[in-house]
Each structure stands twice: as structure tokens, then as C-alpha cells.
Design an enzyme around this catalytic site. Sequence first.
Site, PDB file in Angstrom:
ATOM      1  N   TYR A  27     -43.040 -20.811 -43.221  1.00  0.00           N
ATOM      2  CA  TYR A  27     -42.250 -19.732 -42.617  1.00  0.00           C
ATOM      3  C   TYR A  27     -42.608 -18.415 -43.286  1.00  0.00           C
ATOM      4  CZ  TYR A  27     -38.247 -18.045 -39.960  1.00  0.00           C
ATOM      5  OH  TYR A  27     -37.439 -17.429 -39.051  1.00  0.00           O
ATOM      6  N   LYS A 286     -13.119  -3.931 -33.935  1.00  0.00           N
ATOM      7  CA  LYS A 286     -12.878  -4.821 -35.072  1.00  0.00           C
ATOM      8  C   LYS A 286     -12.177  -6.110 -34.670  1.00  0.00           C
ATOM      9  CE  LYS A 286     -12.061  -4.002 -39.264  1.00  0.00           C
ATOM     10  NZ  LYS A 286     -11.325  -3.698 -40.513  1.00  0.00           N
TER      11      LYS A 286
END
Length: 499
Positions: A27, A286
Site C-alpha cells: 500500500y 453539527k
Amino acid sequence: MERVGYSASLAVAAGADALELHAYGGYLLDQFQSTMWNDRTDEYGGSLENRMRFTLECIEAIKKNVPAGFPVQVKFTPYHGVPGGRELDEGVEMAKILEGAGVDALHVDVGCYEAWYKAISTVYAPEGHQLRVVRAIKDAVKVPVFGQGKLFDPARAEAAVEDGTLDYVVLAHQTLADPEWANKVREGRVDDIRPCIGCNECLLAGFSGKHYYCAVNPQCYAERDYALPAPVEDLDDMRSVLVVGGGPGGMEAAIAAAERGYDVELWEKSSRLGGNLWAAGSPTFKHDVLRLIDYMRTQVNKLGVRVVYNKDASAAEIAAYGADKVVLACGSHSVVPPIPGIERAEVSDGYLLGTREPGKDVVVIGGGLVGCETAAFMAEKAERVTIVEMLDDVLLTAGHCLNNDQALKAMLEERGVNKACGAKVTQVTDDAVVYEKDGQTVSVPADTVIIAAGYRSNNELEDQLDGLVDDLSVVGDAVAPRKILTAVHEGYHAIRVME
């Protein structure tokens, strides 16, 4: 759901942590330099092919040194989201070049350090905020595409896979909050998923030289050390627990006590659980915080905690209850500074909750976290919003991670919120707020004045209960006004260490 669950598990097992994604096996992490930063004139600068040269050389070297069929995946940023940064059309060309280099999958990222909040999601970002970019890359290549960016809602994650936006959902912060996310999705226990709230306390801890913490998961990085003792089986070991206050600290204490098998009762002075989380989570940007209320309330109910609402507890009633353990989680209330005319102002809670509506000209006294969020929310409703802050800049007392700071400041700027920093309010009149700055007196028109000058603990019961109960713990804002993290962790540990 299996595909989503598998991809989430793969990301965790492989260490694909969006906090800092380096390498697993083959990776490869590379934030390709754009011309904004790379001003080289040799073979590693200039054209796109030259700027990608180092990464392509790495891919070639890796493929020569791993077994045939070993997966080489690249995480890259096709779109920076800042002036002068990479635009998506160049990012799409990069994806094609990477595919041509023989990589097996692409992990799409967004943003850069100058716009860190676009890369590492904050509470202020909408769900799936990177999907537009992910989709553009998916449409350009044939190799599998990994995507991220607040995909913690299983339904939204499933939809992104099903509509072809991506092949694998990558979770990181959400799996710190609840490492069993994939298993709970597979089992249909979505209501039991402890939600990430985008606070980035995990990231703040890491960059402060500590191990990662999670605001909503006290066992993060301490699964064995902080595990609850096994539930009681012998009636002789049964304990009764009384929790006073139904905010995050109180709910966490009640949940932990019920999980230990104790008899638990919770007294809440209002008609609903959540405490100050309601004001924190009610602004349109939020709502992640409201998900935490839903989760904790669900657990309280599932675990059989008795909840008594509209109960304003007295010391005498608490003592008379006779609990083996009392947890005070009474929260905090807004501070009203002694300013002439301050009676014309109101504290922020009503405006955040939507029970009060602003006029055209709003002045917020205080530029901390609550003040800035209040100002950003009021900018959706008012014509002009001004923050007046005594310190040299806003958010200096917030104590949150840089990317959250960036996101909120960007929101204030985008919404046209004015800021008067280094300014001391001297008077509130019927139609203005007067402040002093650099030796000059300034008057700002205001038909709505909102106080966001901090909080004070509701801790009167602590002294009153001295000597009346054998085992007393005070948690969360009742100790001192702080964060969701301190409330949740203190509530949990107050029960964990009970004998």
C-alpha cells in the site's frame, strides 16, 4: 450490506487509518505534489508526468520486489480544494496514469494541509463530502476505487456502493468510536453503533504526543486496560447506582453501571436526556452530535436504566435514596458577564436550540467555540453578525484540532461573519453593543445580543452531600466546564473502578 461490511473490515485490518495512512504490504501513500508546491525544473517538476515520476518509479520498484499478484494500491489526492491547488481534471488524468502503471486499486483523498479539514473530516462537514471527487475517479478507471469522508451511516455507505460511486467504503475515525461497526451493520444492530461525532479528539491526542483517544469511546486504544469488570452474578455483589444528570457524562455512567449488572436509576431535571448536547448539536452543521444523543438514549433504554424526568434533585433526596454509589453529572450553565446593560442580552442556548430567533443585526459577545458556532448559525438567519472577542483572535480557547479550527474559521468567513478581536465590551444599549479597541470606542448596531462568555459548573450538590453518601463521584462539566470527551470518560471510569 456484506460488501460495505467487508470493505470496512478490510480498511481496519489493513491499518488503513485516515488519520495517517502510510503503508500496508504494497500500500503506497503519496500526496502528489502539484505546481503549487513543486517548482522544480528537472525531470521531477513541471509537467504532470514529471511530477508523478517519483511515485511511478516507486510503483515499478515495488512490483519488482513483491510476489506476482501482490496488490499495490495508491492513495492519492485528485483535488486539493484551495486556490492554486490541483483541480479535478488533472486528478482524473493522474488516475488514468496510475491505472496504466499497473496499480490494483486507488484510494481517493481530498484536500491538503492548507485545507486539512477537507481531507480529515470534521463535525462541520456534510456526510459523504468527498463523494463527488470519488465518483469522478471511479468513472475514469476500471480498477477498484476506495472512498472515504463521513460514510459512517450504513445506509449512505451502502447507497454509494450500489450506485457505483465507489467499490469499497473506508472507515477510520468511525472505527475508533466503534470497532464493531461492520459486525453491527451485518447483524442489523445499527442503533447500537456508537457514532463518531467529528470532534477529532483522536487526531488532537496523536499530534499532542499521546496515543489516540476517542471522545465517545473510553476504551479506544485501551480495550483491555479499561474494560469493565464482568457483570455481577451473585446478588451479594449487586450494587445500586444513582446518577444525577442526563447529559453525556450521566448517560455514560448509567450505561456503564447497567452493563456491570447494577441496579441503576437516573434523575434528569428536564424532560429529555442529552443536557448541553442539544444546544451543541442543534445548529444545521453539527447534527453529528445529535446522533450521539440518540445512541446513548437508546442504550439507556435497552439496558433497563430507570429514568426519572423533571426531577430537580436535592441533597436530602439523594441521601434518602440510599444508593451504594452516587454520580453527580449536573453539567454547567452559561456565565453572564457584569457588563452595563447586559440584561438586554440573552445567553446562546435559546438561539442554538431554535427557541429564540435573532433580528437583523446580531452581536455575539465571546469568540470561543460556542460563540463562533453561534455566530455561524445566526448568519443563516440574520443580515449582519459580529463577534466581539477580548483575545487577539477567535477560537484561542477552543482547545480543538487544527482541522476543526480551519473548518469553523472558513465557515465564518464564507458566511460573512465580522470579527472584532482584542476588543472589550463596555456597554449594551437598546440598539447597539459598545466596545473599546486600541484606545478607541466603537458602537456596533445590534437588535440581538447573544452571550457566549463561557460556562460555570453546577456543583452545589457536591458540598451539600459531604458526609451524607458513602461513595460520591462528580463528573463532566460539574467538575469544570470542558469537553464531551471529559464528560464521557469520567462518567465511564467512575463506574469502572467501583468495587
